[in-house]
Design a protein around this motif. Structure first.
Motif, PDB file in Angstrom:
ATOM      1  N   TYR A  48       2.902  -0.029   0.336  1.00  9.30           N
ATOM      2  CA  TYR A  48       3.911   1.208   0.001  1.00  9.30           C
ATOM      3  C   TYR A  48       4.264   1.899   1.144  1.00  9.30           C
ATOM      4  N   THR A 104       5.676   2.149  -4.188  1.00  9.19           N
ATOM      5  CA  THR A 104       4.869   0.774  -4.110  1.00  9.19           C
ATOM      6  C   THR A 104       5.955  -0.112  -4.007  1.00  9.19           C
ATOM      7  N   TYR A 163       6.461   1.449  -8.552  1.00  2.00           N
ATOM      8  CA  TYR A 163       6.778   0.255  -8.262  1.00  2.00           C
ATOM      9  C   TYR A 163       8.062  -0.022  -9.235  1.00  2.00           C
TER      10      TYR A 163
END
Lengths: 184, 184
Positions: free
Chosen positions: B55, B64, B169
DNA sequence: ATGATTTTTTGATCTAGGTCAAAAATCATT
DNA sequence: AATGATTTTTGACCTAGATCAAAAAATCAT
């Protein structure tokens, strides 16, 4: 093209020979579909002059993965490496002149010139870096940031690319991109 | 780990020896910062058991890039390959057990075992494929699609990852992800 | 050059997902 | 088990950018 190799490895005379012997010069006009996703990609192109793009099609819309400019290799990466089908198409954005290398020839070179393995490892390293940079840039939330980042990464070529392709690359609509360009 | 190598190349006895000799087993507890972006990454980890993530930090928020699970190598790719600074951190999501290999040792292996070059080329090929898949998945516009794709790609581990990391993410907020999970 | 096609711009409206805030649930530590 | 810390959920509201539509500009082919 040989210069590009020499950025990574020292080219022996016999390797230089084999490379030049196995590569063919090709010219495509603007908008030519260089690789179709319905075939396995068996060729890799080193761009001498011009501009290409790698894209896929989703719901009938073209999605640009990235653009490829002078002094870069282009192919449908998975398809070419794994010799299997993949979703990507390749076409030219401008009239393009490039050197073409077949998988078969590449395999031959890998088998006979161990330094080619090293070249592959090292050049894939720089590619990996590009991809990672791309992934990180896709985390930008504002459309303006995305566009600015695009202009920076494609500094010398970004003005040669039509708006629609840029917007599909950035994951925003043409309209939004047009408005972003309008202001300032 | 040796099995992983053998997916790509045939391991000679001496290479096998050198590998096992040069690798050390490490154990990290949950939440351990394995690599800090303020240093050049000199180690690569092969995960035996556990879960890590790569990350970066933007505006104080963690973003991330991806998760790394069992039987995968983790490092800060550019930093490790180019031996220069990069923006990525690595930490553990669970208690993790892994084999650690130094750049120095890797370089030694490249120099003495040509098949290592081939391993690197081939395994980087699969990595490239993952990256490309990631890039293509980031073109999904709806948050639901993104989440579904995430569940598919991290099939066996997705339930072990805290919501906040998943949302960073995917490039959506925790709240949105929570709501997506709530329905159906 | 000229009409046709494609690309880009501009405008009006709508909506998915962001933001802010606070409650509920889960986890970690003594 | 109890306490505090962290994570996740839920709610109310708002905004950036999507969508739809049509005009303007640029590019292409004859």
């Amino acid at each position: 093209m040989l210069q590009h190799f020499e950025k990574y490895i020292k080219l022996s005379a016999p390797l230089k020979d084999e490379l030049t012997k196995r590569v063919t010069l090709k010219t495509f006009k603007k908008g030519h579909l260089v690789h179709n996703a319905d075939k396995v990609c068996t060729k890799s192109y080193f761009i001498q002059k011009g501009l290409m793009r790698l894209y896929s099609i989703k719901d009938g819309k073209e999605i640009t993965a990235f653009f490829c400019a002078e002094n870069e290799w282009v192919n449908s990466p998975n398809s070419f490496i794994q010799q299997q089908l993949d979703i990507y198409y390749i076409d030219t954005i401008e009239a393009t002149e490039c050197y073409c290398l077949n998988v078969g020839d590449l395999v031959y070179l890998f088998e006979h010139f161990p330094e080619m393995e090293q070249y592959a490892r090292l050049s894939m390293g720089t590619n990996l870096a590009y991809y990672l940079e791309r992934i990180s840039s896709m985390h930008f939330t504002r459309a303006t940031e995305k566009y600015q980042h695009f202009c920076k990464t494609y500094q010398d070529v970004h003005h040669r690319i039509p708006l629609g392709m840029v917007s599909s690359y950035l994951g925003i609509t043409q309209e939004t991109l047009s408005r972003i360009r309008a202001e300032k």
